[in-house]
Design an enzyme around this catalytic site. Structure first.
Site, PDB file in Angstrom:
ATOM      1  CB  SER A 142      32.332  45.948  47.732  1.00  0.00           C
ATOM      2  OG  SER A 142      30.930  46.073  47.808  1.00  0.00           O
ATOM      3  CE1 TYR A 155      33.141  47.642  53.040  1.00  0.00           C
ATOM      4  CE2 TYR A 155      31.366  47.956  51.462  1.00  0.00           C
ATOM      5  CZ  TYR A 155      32.250  47.124  52.126  1.00  0.00           C
ATOM      6  OH  TYR A 155      32.235  45.770  51.865  1.00  0.00           O
TER       7      TYR A 155
END
Ligand code: NAI
Length: 253
Positions: A142, A155
């Site tokens: 990401s 995350y």
């Protein structure tokens, strides 16, 4: 058009969002696709692809369980005789400052987003090594694996880990003709974004993140999977260990 003709590809998280778009697109590009997901919706995606003339199998798989990942790869070889590549996905965060993240939440995200990718690479690579024909794997990091945003520590740690894992695997298997890369999507319009809590403070933060994206918009799943398909194809034959942002320029600023 990206050429994935005759390739047998696994797509984890293929029941929804970017994974679903990937399974559909890879099939349109000529690949045989094995969808792995712990959600039974994956079988509907497989049926849709088959109804449109593609070759597709759904294997219910929880990527945090090694025996299930082993079974996924075994079922792929049993059904189609080989494995040429894979696209490995993950899940989202709880959206809390670090000191409020419970141990169970940390474990959940690290398990799915990092251990799950490790287990997938491990068994996918084993099959490719056994067959001796090389292959290509693309993992999902990401933009927040590259630079942080507020309230996503577990995350961010997992997605930064995916970048390290990708580079490690690329180096380990380069001489076996197995390429391992990762995409780093920016915010992309999927169910994951729809599920995010809508509280005003958070919306302000999301607004600021989006305002910092030079293209001033979210990505669409198709825009992510176009990049993944290319990395999986032979057109990317000299690319391994790369982190490709697909983010409207977000990581460039
Ligand atoms: P999504 O929620 O639409 O799809 C995720 C899929 O993964 C679902 O089908 C879910 O059932 C499956 N899944 C979750 N845990 C699993 C497990 N343990 N075993 C097997 N399958 C499991 O999410 P989306 O947006 O398509 O995200 C896909 C990947 O892209 C994720 O790794 C996410 O972190 C990453 N990503 C998404 C961005 C976005 O803005 N949507 C931005 C950057 C990265």
């Amino acid at each position: 058009m990206t050429n994935l003709k005759d390739k047998v590809l696994i797509v984890t998280g293929g029941a929804s969002g970017i994974g679903k778009a990937a399974a559909t697109f890879f099939s349109q590009c000529g690949a045989t696709v094995v969808i792995a997901d712990f959600n039974d919706q994956g079988s509907l995606v497989a049926e849709e692809i088959t109804a449109n003339g593609g070759k597709c199998l759904f294997v219910k798989t929880n990527v945090v369980k090694e025996s299930e990942v082993e079974n996924l790869v075994a079922k792929t070889i049993e059904a189609f005789g080989r494995l040429d590549g894979a696209f490995n996905a993950g899940v989202e965060q709880a959206i809390k400052p670090l000191h409020e993240i419970e141990e169970t939440q940390w474990d959940k995200v690290i398990n799915i987003d990092l251990k799950g990718v490790f287990l997938c690479i491990k068994h996918q690579v084993k099959a490719m090594l056994n067959a001796g024909h090389g292959g290509a794997i693309v993992n999902t990091s990401s933009t927040v694996g590259i630079g942080a945003v507020p309230f996503a520590a577990e995350y961010i740690a997992a997605k930064a880990g995916v970048i390290g894992l990708t580079r490690a695997a690329a180096v380990d298997y380069a001489q076996h003709g197995i390429r391992v890369n990762t995409v780093a999507p920016g915010m992309t319009q999927t169910a994951m974004i729809d599920r995010m809590p809508k509280d005003p403070e958070l919306m302000k933060i999301f607004g600021a993140i989006q305002a910092a994206v030079p293209m001033q918009r979210m990505g669409q799943p198709q825009e992510i999977v176009e990049a993944v398909g290319w990395l999986l194809s032979d057109a990317a034959s000299f690319i391994t260990g790369a982190v490709l942002p697909v983010d409207g320029g977000h990581t460039a600023v």
